[in-house]
Scaffold this motif. Structure first.
Motif, mmCIF file in Angstrom:
data_model
loop_
_atom_site.group_PDB
_atom_site.id
_atom_site.type_symbol
_atom_site.label_atom_id
_atom_site.label_comp_id
_atom_site.label_asym_id
_atom_site.label_seq_id
_atom_site.Cartn_x
_atom_site.Cartn_y
_atom_site.Cartn_z
ATOM 1 N N MET A 139 0.825 -1.185 0.000
ATOM 2 C CA MET A 139 0.000 0.000 0.000
ATOM 3 C C MET A 139 0.872 1.253 0.000
ATOM 4 S SD MET A 139 -3.001 0.990 -0.063
ATOM 5 C CE MET A 139 -4.312 1.958 0.520
ATOM 6 N N LEU A 140 1.941 1.206 0.784
ATOM 7 C CA LEU A 140 2.838 2.348 0.865
ATOM 8 C C LEU A 140 3.504 2.617 -0.484
ATOM 9 C CD1 LEU A 140 3.669 4.321 3.045
ATOM 10 C CD2 LEU A 140 5.565 2.840 3.600
ATOM 11 N N ARG A 141 3.860 1.546 -1.170
ATOM 12 C CA ARG A 141 4.493 1.680 -2.483
ATOM 13 C C ARG A 141 3.544 2.334 -3.490
ATOM 14 N NH1 ARG A 141 7.339 -3.469 -4.892
ATOM 15 N NH2 ARG A 141 8.737 -2.922 -3.229
ATOM 16 N N LEU A 142 2.270 1.932 -3.429
ATOM 17 C CA LEU A 142 1.272 2.506 -4.327
ATOM 18 C C LEU A 142 1.103 4.003 -4.060
ATOM 19 C CD1 LEU A 142 -1.052 2.151 -6.420
ATOM 20 C CD2 LEU A 142 -2.538 1.757 -4.469
ATOM 21 N N LEU A 143 1.007 4.385 -2.791
ATOM 22 C CA LEU A 143 0.871 5.801 -2.446
ATOM 23 C C LEU A 143 2.097 6.599 -2.864
ATOM 24 C CD1 LEU A 143 -0.782 5.583 1.078
ATOM 25 C CD2 LEU A 143 -1.860 6.235 -1.073
ATOM 26 N N LEU A 144 3.258 6.001 -2.717
ATOM 27 C CA LEU A 144 4.494 6.664 -3.122
ATOM 28 C C LEU A 144 4.521 6.882 -4.632
ATOM 29 C CD1 LEU A 144 7.169 7.684 -1.956
ATOM 30 C CD2 LEU A 144 8.103 5.426 -2.332
ATOM 31 N N ARG A 145 4.144 5.851 -5.367
ATOM 32 C CA ARG A 145 4.134 5.926 -6.825
ATOM 33 C C ARG A 145 3.101 6.947 -7.321
ATOM 34 N NH1 ARG A 145 3.139 0.398 -8.989
ATOM 35 N NH2 ARG A 145 5.095 0.048 -7.927
ATOM 36 N N ARG A 147 -1.197 19.185 -5.652
ATOM 37 C CA ARG A 147 -0.574 19.421 -4.347
ATOM 38 C C ARG A 147 -0.956 18.354 -3.325
ATOM 39 N NH1 ARG A 147 0.514 25.077 -1.708
ATOM 40 N NH2 ARG A 147 0.901 25.387 -3.896
ATOM 41 N N THR A 148 -2.207 17.897 -3.358
ATOM 42 C CA THR A 148 -2.652 16.874 -2.413
ATOM 43 C C THR A 148 -1.854 15.589 -2.583
ATOM 44 O OG1 THR A 148 -4.880 17.815 -2.459
ATOM 45 C CG2 THR A 148 -4.650 15.582 -1.592
ATOM 46 N N TRP A 149 -1.683 15.145 -3.820
ATOM 47 C CA TRP A 149 -0.918 13.922 -4.071
ATOM 48 C C TRP A 149 0.558 14.116 -3.755
ATOM 49 C CZ3 TRP A 149 -2.315 9.186 -4.141
ATOM 50 C CH2 TRP A 149 -3.620 8.859 -4.485
ATOM 51 N N LEU A 150 1.045 15.332 -3.887
ATOM 52 C CA LEU A 150 2.427 15.621 -3.518
ATOM 53 C C LEU A 150 2.621 15.424 -2.012
ATOM 54 C CD1 LEU A 150 5.195 16.635 -4.483
ATOM 55 C CD2 LEU A 150 4.397 18.950 -4.008
ATOM 56 N N VAL A 151 1.651 15.885 -1.217
ATOM 57 C CA VAL A 151 1.720 15.710 0.239
ATOM 58 C C VAL A 151 1.588 14.236 0.601
ATOM 59 C CG1 VAL A 151 0.520 16.201 2.400
ATOM 60 C CG2 VAL A 151 0.893 18.022 0.741
ATOM 61 N N VAL A 152 0.667 13.515 -0.065
ATOM 62 C CA VAL A 152 0.497 12.079 0.191
ATOM 63 C C VAL A 152 1.788 11.335 -0.145
ATOM 64 C CG1 VAL A 152 -0.705 9.996 -0.576
ATOM 65 C CG2 VAL A 152 -2.003 12.076 -0.095
ATOM 66 N N GLY A 153 2.398 11.654 -1.265
ATOM 67 C CA GLY A 153 3.657 11.018 -1.650
ATOM 68 C C GLY A 153 4.778 11.327 -0.680
ATOM 69 N N GLY A 154 4.833 12.568 -0.192
ATOM 70 C CA GLY A 154 5.846 12.952 0.786
ATOM 71 C C GLY A 154 5.658 12.208 2.100
ATOM 72 N N ALA A 155 4.409 12.074 2.533
ATOM 73 C CA ALA A 155 4.128 11.333 3.765
ATOM 74 C C ALA A 155 4.484 9.852 3.599
ATOM 75 C CB ALA A 155 2.654 11.479 4.141
ATOM 76 N N LEU A 171 6.741 8.620 1.598
ATOM 77 C CA LEU A 171 8.202 8.544 1.583
ATOM 78 C C LEU A 171 8.761 8.636 2.999
ATOM 79 C CD1 LEU A 171 10.824 8.425 -0.043
ATOM 80 C CD2 LEU A 171 10.705 10.911 -0.228
ATOM 81 N N ALA A 172 8.200 9.535 3.806
ATOM 82 C CA ALA A 172 8.653 9.677 5.196
ATOM 83 C C ALA A 172 8.399 8.395 5.984
ATOM 84 C CB ALA A 172 7.945 10.849 5.856
ATOM 85 N N LEU A 173 7.230 7.779 5.800
ATOM 86 C CA LEU A 173 6.937 6.511 6.489
ATOM 87 C C LEU A 173 7.884 5.411 6.059
ATOM 88 C CD1 LEU A 173 3.049 6.418 6.535
ATOM 89 C CD2 LEU A 173 4.586 6.509 8.488
ATOM 90 N N ARG A 174 8.183 5.360 4.785
ATOM 91 C CA ARG A 174 9.104 4.334 4.271
ATOM 92 C C ARG A 174 10.498 4.503 4.872
ATOM 93 N NH1 ARG A 174 10.014 2.785 -2.056
ATOM 94 N NH2 ARG A 174 11.249 0.954 -1.653
ATOM 95 N N LEU A 175 10.953 5.748 4.945
ATOM 96 C CA LEU A 175 12.276 6.009 5.532
ATOM 97 C C LEU A 175 12.293 5.684 7.025
ATOM 98 C CD1 LEU A 175 13.227 9.338 3.721
ATOM 99 C CD2 LEU A 175 14.191 7.069 3.332
#
Length: 68
Positions: free
Chosen positions: A1-7, A19-27, A29-33
């Motif tokens: 699920m995290l990979r899908l949100l990142l992609r 902008r919304t998807w940019l924030v979702v992708g950033g979040a 990425l932060a969770l993955r790290l």
């Protein structure tokens, strides 16, 4: 699920300008790290190199000898 949100965050946020998807992708990425830093990688329980002609059978609830 995290990979899908990142992609999707990269595709729709960075490339698409949403902008919304940019924030979702950033979040995502932060969770993955954070997961990598916390060491939540799966633990290898068994590892063996198979020789030519050998097979590995993983069975659950059935007789593994009846394969083939």
């Amino acid at each position: 699920m995290l990979r899908l949100l990142l992609r999707q965050g990269f595709k729709r946020g960075v490339l698409g300008g949403n902008r919304t998807w940019l924030v979702v992708g950033g979040a995502a990425l932060a969770l993955r790290l954070l997961n990598k830093l916390a060491g939540s990688e799966p633990e290898v329980v068994y590892s063996e190199e198979l020789k030519e002609g050998e097979a590995l059978v993983i069975a659950n609830g059935r007789d593994a000898t009846m394969v083939g």
